[in-house]
Design a protein around this motif. Structure first.
Motif, PDB file in Angstrom:
ATOM      1  N   ASP A 119      -5.392  23.049  -4.175  1.00 32.05           N
ATOM      2  CA  ASP A 119      -4.091  22.306  -4.106  1.00 32.05           C
ATOM      3  C   ASP A 119      -4.539  21.105  -3.660  1.00 32.05           C
ATOM      4  O   ASP A 119      -3.869  19.959  -4.195  1.00 32.05           O
ATOM      5  N   LEU A 120      -5.415  20.683  -2.769  1.00 29.92           N
ATOM      6  CA  LEU A 120      -5.718  19.386  -2.134  1.00 29.92           C
ATOM      7  C   LEU A 120      -6.176  18.770  -3.547  1.00 29.92           C
ATOM      8  O   LEU A 120      -6.194  17.567  -4.054  1.00 29.92           O
ATOM      9  N   ILE A 121      -7.373  19.404  -4.251  1.00 24.75           N
ATOM     10  CA  ILE A 121      -7.952  18.750  -5.146  1.00 24.75           C
ATOM     11  C   ILE A 121      -7.034  18.300  -6.359  1.00 24.75           C
ATOM     12  O   ILE A 121      -6.940  17.330  -6.973  1.00 24.75           O
ATOM     13  N   ALA A 122      -6.172  19.169  -6.763  1.00 24.25           N
ATOM     14  CA  ALA A 122      -4.847  19.173  -7.686  1.00 24.25           C
ATOM     15  C   ALA A 122      -4.263  17.809  -7.408  1.00 24.25           C
ATOM     16  O   ALA A 122      -3.900  17.073  -8.234  1.00 24.25           O
ATOM     17  N   MET A 123      -3.781  17.772  -6.031  1.00 20.50           N
ATOM     18  CA  MET A 123      -3.056  16.538  -5.743  1.00 20.50           C
ATOM     19  C   MET A 123      -3.727  15.237  -5.931  1.00 20.50           C
ATOM     20  O   MET A 123      -3.075  14.355  -6.352  1.00 20.50           O
ATOM     21  N   LYS A 124      -4.951  15.326  -5.688  1.00 18.39           N
ATOM     22  CA  LYS A 124      -5.891  14.227  -5.673  1.00 18.39           C
ATOM     23  C   LYS A 124      -5.914  13.780  -7.163  1.00 18.39           C
ATOM     24  O   LYS A 124      -6.088  12.540  -7.587  1.00 18.39           O
ATOM     25  N   LEU A 125      -6.136  14.870  -7.971  1.00 17.75           N
ATOM     26  CA  LEU A 125      -6.334  14.602  -9.672  1.00 17.75           C
ATOM     27  C   LEU A 125      -4.979  13.914  -9.972  1.00 17.75           C
ATOM     28  O   LEU A 125      -5.035  13.198 -10.821  1.00 17.75           O
ATOM     29  N   ARG A 126      -3.789  14.615  -9.726  1.00 19.70           N
ATOM     30  CA  ARG A 126      -2.808  13.923  -9.860  1.00 19.70           C
ATOM     31  C   ARG A 126      -2.244  12.454  -9.762  1.00 19.70           C
ATOM     32  O   ARG A 126      -1.658  11.506 -10.272  1.00 19.70           O
ATOM     33  N   ALA A 127      -2.795  12.232  -8.443  1.00 18.34           N
ATOM     34  CA  ALA A 127      -2.738  10.845  -7.874  1.00 18.34           C
ATOM     35  C   ALA A 127      -3.829   9.879  -8.941  1.00 18.34           C
ATOM     36  O   ALA A 127      -3.358   8.601  -9.054  1.00 18.34           O
ATOM     37  N   GLY A 128      -4.963  10.159  -9.033  1.00 18.66           N
ATOM     38  CA  GLY A 128      -5.756   9.533 -10.098  1.00 18.66           C
ATOM     39  C   GLY A 128      -6.201   8.358  -9.627  1.00 18.66           C
ATOM     40  O   GLY A 128      -6.828   7.297 -10.294  1.00 18.66           O
ATOM     41  N   ARG A 129      -6.264   8.086  -8.264  1.00 22.65           N
ATOM     42  CA  ARG A 129      -6.985   6.805  -7.620  1.00 22.65           C
ATOM     43  C   ARG A 129      -8.386   6.927  -7.365  1.00 22.65           C
ATOM     44  O   ARG A 129      -9.029   8.192  -7.131  1.00 22.65           O
ATOM     45  N   LEU A 130      -9.350   6.139  -7.303  1.00 22.14           N
ATOM     46  CA  LEU A 130     -10.696   5.869  -7.278  1.00 22.14           C
ATOM     47  C   LEU A 130     -10.984   6.610  -5.858  1.00 22.14           C
ATOM     48  O   LEU A 130     -11.926   7.435  -5.818  1.00 22.14           O
ATOM     49  N   GLN A 131     -10.361   6.337  -4.843  1.00 24.10           N
ATOM     50  CA  GLN A 131     -10.662   7.219  -3.410  1.00 24.10           C
ATOM     51  C   GLN A 131     -10.257   8.641  -3.744  1.00 24.10           C
ATOM     52  O   GLN A 131     -11.082   9.258  -3.144  1.00 24.10           O
ATOM     53  N   ASP A 132      -9.462   9.037  -4.578  1.00 23.62           N
ATOM     54  CA  ASP A 132      -9.318  10.402  -4.582  1.00 23.62           C
ATOM     55  C   ASP A 132     -10.348  11.098  -5.504  1.00 23.62           C
ATOM     56  O   ASP A 132     -10.909  12.147  -5.047  1.00 23.62           O
ATOM     57  N   ASP A 133     -10.779  10.413  -6.552  1.00 21.49           N
ATOM     58  CA  ASP A 133     -12.205  10.814  -7.068  1.00 21.49           C
ATOM     59  C   ASP A 133     -13.231  10.961  -6.005  1.00 21.49           C
ATOM     60  O   ASP A 133     -14.061  11.977  -6.231  1.00 21.49           O
ATOM     61  N   SER A 134     -13.299   9.962  -5.407  1.00 17.85           N
ATOM     62  CA  SER A 134     -14.345  10.155  -4.269  1.00 17.85           C
ATOM     63  C   SER A 134     -14.342  11.380  -3.247  1.00 17.85           C
ATOM     64  O   SER A 134     -15.176  11.898  -3.036  1.00 17.85           O
ATOM     65  N   ASP A 135     -12.989  11.533  -3.011  1.00 16.73           N
ATOM     66  CA  ASP A 135     -12.775  12.595  -2.170  1.00 16.73           C
ATOM     67  C   ASP A 135     -13.302  13.923  -2.716  1.00 16.73           C
ATOM     68  O   ASP A 135     -13.744  14.932  -2.114  1.00 16.73           O
ATOM     69  N   VAL A 136     -12.635  13.982  -4.149  1.00 17.10           N
ATOM     70  CA  VAL A 136     -12.897  15.419  -5.016  1.00 17.10           C
ATOM     71  C   VAL A 136     -14.465  15.438  -5.072  1.00 17.10           C
ATOM     72  O   VAL A 136     -14.949  16.592  -4.846  1.00 17.10           O
ATOM     73  N   ALA A 137     -15.192  14.595  -5.433  1.00 24.99           N
ATOM     74  CA  ALA A 137     -16.577  14.671  -5.569  1.00 24.99           C
ATOM     75  C   ALA A 137     -17.488  15.170  -3.974  1.00 24.99           C
ATOM     76  O   ALA A 137     -18.212  16.135  -4.337  1.00 24.99           O
ATOM     77  N   GLU A 138     -16.896  14.680  -2.890  1.00 24.87           N
ATOM     78  CA  GLU A 138     -17.514  15.141  -1.807  1.00 24.87           C
ATOM     79  C   GLU A 138     -17.098  16.606  -1.494  1.00 24.87           C
ATOM     80  O   GLU A 138     -17.765  17.475  -1.124  1.00 24.87           O
ATOM     81  N   ILE A 139     -15.676  16.682  -1.830  1.00 24.84           N
ATOM     82  CA  ILE A 139     -15.267  18.350  -1.615  1.00 24.84           C
ATOM     83  C   ILE A 139     -16.195  19.131  -2.398  1.00 24.84           C
ATOM     84  O   ILE A 139     -16.781  20.264  -1.943  1.00 24.84           O
ATOM     85  N   ILE A 140     -16.612  18.824  -3.801  1.00 27.43           N
ATOM     86  CA  ILE A 140     -17.209  19.827  -4.536  1.00 27.43           C
ATOM     87  C   ILE A 140     -18.518  19.923  -4.079  1.00 27.43           C
ATOM     88  O   ILE A 140     -18.855  21.030  -4.125  1.00 27.43           O
ATOM     89  N   LYS A 141     -19.152  18.929  -3.487  1.00 27.13           N
ATOM     90  CA  LYS A 141     -20.442  19.026  -2.998  1.00 27.13           C
ATOM     91  C   LYS A 141     -20.582  19.981  -1.712  1.00 27.13           C
ATOM     92  O   LYS A 141     -21.419  20.423  -1.308  1.00 27.13           O
ATOM     93  N   ASN A 142     -19.505  20.143  -1.232  1.00 23.11           N
ATOM     94  CA  ASN A 142     -19.517  21.012   0.183  1.00 23.11           C
ATOM     95  C   ASN A 142     -18.709  22.108   0.176  1.00 23.11           C
ATOM     96  O   ASN A 142     -18.690  23.190   0.860  1.00 23.11           O
ATOM     97  N   GLN A 143     -17.983  22.638  -0.968  1.00 22.81           N
ATOM     98  CA  GLN A 143     -16.965  23.712  -1.061  1.00 22.81           C
ATOM     99  C   GLN A 143     -17.160  24.424  -2.649  1.00 22.81           C
ATOM    100  O   GLN A 143     -17.650  23.531  -3.494  1.00 22.81           O
TER     101      GLN A 143
END
Length: 174
Positions: A119-143
């Motif tokens: 849900d967090l990733i989906a929320m960040k994808l909906r927001a579509g900001r550069l910061q959100d892409d960075s957050d998603v990239a780091e989450i992917i690396k760790n989860q």
């Protein structure tokens, strides 16, 4: 992994959780602090929650509870803590489902309802900001992200964007 919450954020976060629980407002902690929990080391300027429908009306009817928990009762769409920290309360078409899927998580010495990672990733994808892409990239690396679960939460375009972010994260991981 449990993130360390710096002192400026711990008190307002815990006060908001206590207020929500006292008033029976279902919630999920989201935003930068949730991203930190899922492995994104970063700074955040505020505390973000999603709340169930009707939370504003409940807050408006309970100014004394807001005061007791160190919030200005004159505003219910955002919470202003006595410390100066702002608590954003996001509400959109997905909020009720996000809150229903939130998970109980030990954080800052108590149990807090935390947004589920997909849900967090989906929320960040909906927001579509550069910061959100960075957050998603780091989450992917760790989860471990389940693409089937994510697909049910986003549009085809958002899922395609996730694939691009995932590919960049993989290249960076090398």
């Amino acid at each position: 992994m449990q993130p360390k919450i710096d002192l400026p954020y711990a008190a307002p976060l815990l006060d908001a959780v206590a207020l929500f629980e006292r008033l029976g407002i279902s919630y999920a902690l989201v935003g930068g602090i949730a991203a930190m929990f899922y492995g994104r080391p970063r700074f955040t300027e505020d505390v973000d929650f999603v709340a169930m429908s009707g939370h504003r009306e409940i807050l408006d009817k309970n100014p004394e509870s807001m005061r007791e928990h160190h919030f200005d009762p004159s505003c219910s769409w955002k919470l202003y803590h006595d410390s100066g920290i702002e608590i954003d309360i996001w509400k959109d078409d997905f909020s009720n489902d996000i809150v229903r899927r939130a998970i109980d998580t030990p954080l800052a010495g108590r149990t807090v309802r935390l947004i589920e990672m997909h849900d967090l990733i989906a929320m960040k994808l909906r927001a579509g900001r550069l910061q959100d892409d960075s957050d998603v990239a780091e989450i992917i690396k760790n989860q471990r992200v389940d693409p089937i679960v994510l697909q049910a939460l986003v549009t085809a375009e958002q899922l395609a964007h996730f694939g691009e972010v995932e590919a960049r994260a993989e290249r960076e991981r090398g």
